[in-house]
Design a protein around this motif. Sequence first.
Motif, PDB file in Angstrom:
ATOM      1  N   ILE A  15      38.155  38.630  39.129  1.00  0.00           N
ATOM      2  CA  ILE A  15      38.358  40.002  38.690  1.00  0.00           C
ATOM      3  C   ILE A  15      38.569  40.062  37.169  1.00  0.00           C
ATOM      4  CG2 ILE A  15      40.861  40.158  39.197  1.00  0.00           C
ATOM      5  CD1 ILE A  15      38.093  42.838  39.781  1.00  0.00           C
ATOM      6  N   GLU A  16      39.196  39.043  36.597  1.00  0.00           N
ATOM      7  CA  GLU A  16      39.362  39.038  35.135  1.00  0.00           C
ATOM      8  C   GLU A  16      38.008  38.876  34.424  1.00  0.00           C
ATOM      9  OE1 GLU A  16      41.086  37.070  37.204  1.00  0.00           O
ATOM     10  OE2 GLU A  16      43.235  37.351  36.877  1.00  0.00           O
ATOM     11  N   GLY A  17      37.025  38.392  35.149  1.00  0.00           N
ATOM     12  CA  GLY A  17      35.680  38.236  34.592  1.00  0.00           C
ATOM     13  C   GLY A  17      34.842  39.494  34.713  1.00  0.00           C
ATOM     14  N   SER A  18      35.479  40.564  35.231  1.00  0.00           N
ATOM     15  CA  SER A  18      34.775  41.853  35.294  1.00  0.00           C
ATOM     16  C   SER A  18      35.247  42.789  34.179  1.00  0.00           C
ATOM     17  CB  SER A  18      35.010  42.523  36.658  1.00  0.00           C
ATOM     18  OG  SER A  18      36.328  43.033  36.734  1.00  0.00           O
ATOM     19  N   ALA A  46      41.687  38.368  28.808  1.00  0.00           N
ATOM     20  CA  ALA A  46      42.681  38.783  29.812  1.00  0.00           C
ATOM     21  C   ALA A  46      44.029  39.127  29.184  1.00  0.00           C
ATOM     22  CB  ALA A  46      42.846  37.674  30.853  1.00  0.00           C
ATOM     23  N   SER A  47      44.209  38.788  27.908  1.00  0.00           N
ATOM     24  CA  SER A  47      45.517  38.996  27.258  1.00  0.00           C
ATOM     25  C   SER A  47      45.850  40.482  27.070  1.00  0.00           C
ATOM     26  CB  SER A  47      45.557  38.289  25.902  1.00  0.00           C
ATOM     27  OG  SER A  47      44.690  38.964  25.005  1.00  0.00           O
ATOM     28  N   GLU A  80      35.354  39.641  48.230  1.00  0.00           N
ATOM     29  CA  GLU A  80      36.555  38.806  48.156  1.00  0.00           C
ATOM     30  C   GLU A  80      36.727  38.422  46.699  1.00  0.00           C
ATOM     31  OE1 GLU A  80      36.055  35.915  51.375  1.00  0.00           O
ATOM     32  OE2 GLU A  80      35.939  37.599  52.800  1.00  0.00           O
ATOM     33  N   MET A  81      37.775  38.960  46.089  1.00  0.00           N
ATOM     34  CA  MET A  81      37.943  38.891  44.640  1.00  0.00           C
ATOM     35  C   MET A  81      38.991  37.838  44.256  1.00  0.00           C
ATOM     36  SD  MET A  81      38.188  43.028  44.656  1.00  0.00           S
ATOM     37  CE  MET A  81      39.301  43.153  43.298  1.00  0.00           C
ATOM     38  N   PHE A  82      38.602  36.920  43.363  1.00  0.00           N
ATOM     39  CA  PHE A  82      39.570  35.947  42.845  1.00  0.00           C
ATOM     40  C   PHE A  82      40.450  36.596  41.784  1.00  0.00           C
ATOM     41  CE2 PHE A  82      35.976  32.714  43.487  1.00  0.00           C
ATOM     42  CZ  PHE A  82      36.460  32.290  44.707  1.00  0.00           C
ATOM     43  N   PHE A  83      41.696  36.160  41.728  1.00  0.00           N
ATOM     44  CA  PHE A  83      42.518  36.492  40.561  1.00  0.00           C
ATOM     45  C   PHE A  83      43.294  35.250  40.134  1.00  0.00           C
ATOM     46  CE2 PHE A  83      46.916  37.226  42.296  1.00  0.00           C
ATOM     47  CZ  PHE A  83      46.640  37.076  43.644  1.00  0.00           C
ATOM     48  N   ASP A  84      43.614  35.209  38.842  1.00  0.00           N
ATOM     49  CA  ASP A  84      44.235  34.037  38.202  1.00  0.00           C
ATOM     50  C   ASP A  84      45.651  34.404  37.749  1.00  0.00           C
ATOM     51  OD1 ASP A  84      41.927  32.445  38.344  1.00  0.00           O
ATOM     52  OD2 ASP A  84      41.277  32.897  36.302  1.00  0.00           O
ATOM     53  N   PRO A  85      46.648  34.413  38.635  1.00  0.00           N
ATOM     54  CA  PRO A  85      47.976  34.900  38.226  1.00  0.00           C
ATOM     55  C   PRO A  85      48.585  34.108  37.070  1.00  0.00           C
ATOM     56  CG  PRO A  85      48.076  33.861  40.391  1.00  0.00           C
ATOM     57  CD  PRO A  85      46.638  33.995  40.052  1.00  0.00           C
TER      58      PRO A  85
END
Length: 345
Positions: A28-31, A76-77, A105-110
């Motif tokens: 999702i951060e890549g969108s 993402a910052s 199914e969306m990845f996220f990088d907490p």
Amino acid sequence: MTPFPPIPAERLPALLRAMPKAELHMHIEGSLEPELIFALAQRNGVSIPYASVDELRRAYAFTNLQSFLDIYYAGASVLLKEQDFYDMAWAYLLRAQADNVLHSEMFFDPQTHTARGVSMETVVNGLHRACTDAKEKLGVSAALILCFLRHLSEEEAFATLEQALPYRDRFIGVGLDSSEVGHPPEKFARVFARCRELGFRLVAHAGEEGPPAFVWTALDVLKVERVDHGVQSTRDALLMQRLAQDRIPLTVCPLSNLKLCVFPTLAQHNLGALLDAGLVATVNSDDPAYFGGYLNENFVQTFAATGLQAQHAYTLARNSFEASFIDAQLRRRMTDRLDEFVLGA
Ligand code: ADE
Ligand code: ZN
């Protein structure tokens, strides 16, 4: 299996765009589009080292995975508040709906966010609210997969899992992403064993830039159910047999592979070889804002470059439902929609 009737080449792009499908590999951060990065930077008073949207977009000339990740983490910052995470996910889900994605199914990088002082609650709640709204307002089913950053330590992954457990009903599984070379899957053997005990679905990036050996250990040590990328598997005949026999899906991302120089041209991509070998390959966008296209763009450009045909499109869409973590009833409904689409094509 319902075959696609042969169709003239000029009708293929429209068919690819209209076909019902699932997306299983999208960070999702890549969108985050450059325009949204600038808008959020302004809204949150965050400074970014680019003067304009155009200048930022011009920096998207990558030579390998790491050269991309450096810019991706910087982008993402600008995400600080729950609404920022919501807005980012909502923008993607609108694109998914337009691409006839029935389920994502969306990845996220907490860890990218908690390291900057953003709470797990902020991240998960913003993304989850977008998923709930997508179902209600867009008719798109969406679920979250929490990814551990593999360049960080096992201890940090365990700490992240602890932080996430209060929200365990808001994500369906865990994955492993970031810099692959130098960080084999087995570094996270104990984290994945614990996630398995907890009942999470398991996936991992392997064989994007890393060797076939990493795909083996993702399967045999981490016990993943699906391999993200996995395109290096064609270098190992025994591994190809294993993937085909066990119907282990690969979530392939053609435009990502092109932009990160995994293949010199799209025409040389091995998606066709993976399908010919009987693997459950799927097409996905990975980081669409950075790699030049959302899901339909991946389908259309890859088919144009490689000569794949309507029958391959059907197989890929069917694979996307088979490889997803939806329940059997929803899978049946979505696959039926695909079959009805084919009959009307
Ligand atoms: N994080 C976002 N995109 C990624 C990719 N293609 N590989 C590894 N980690 C990632
Ligand atoms: Zn990825």
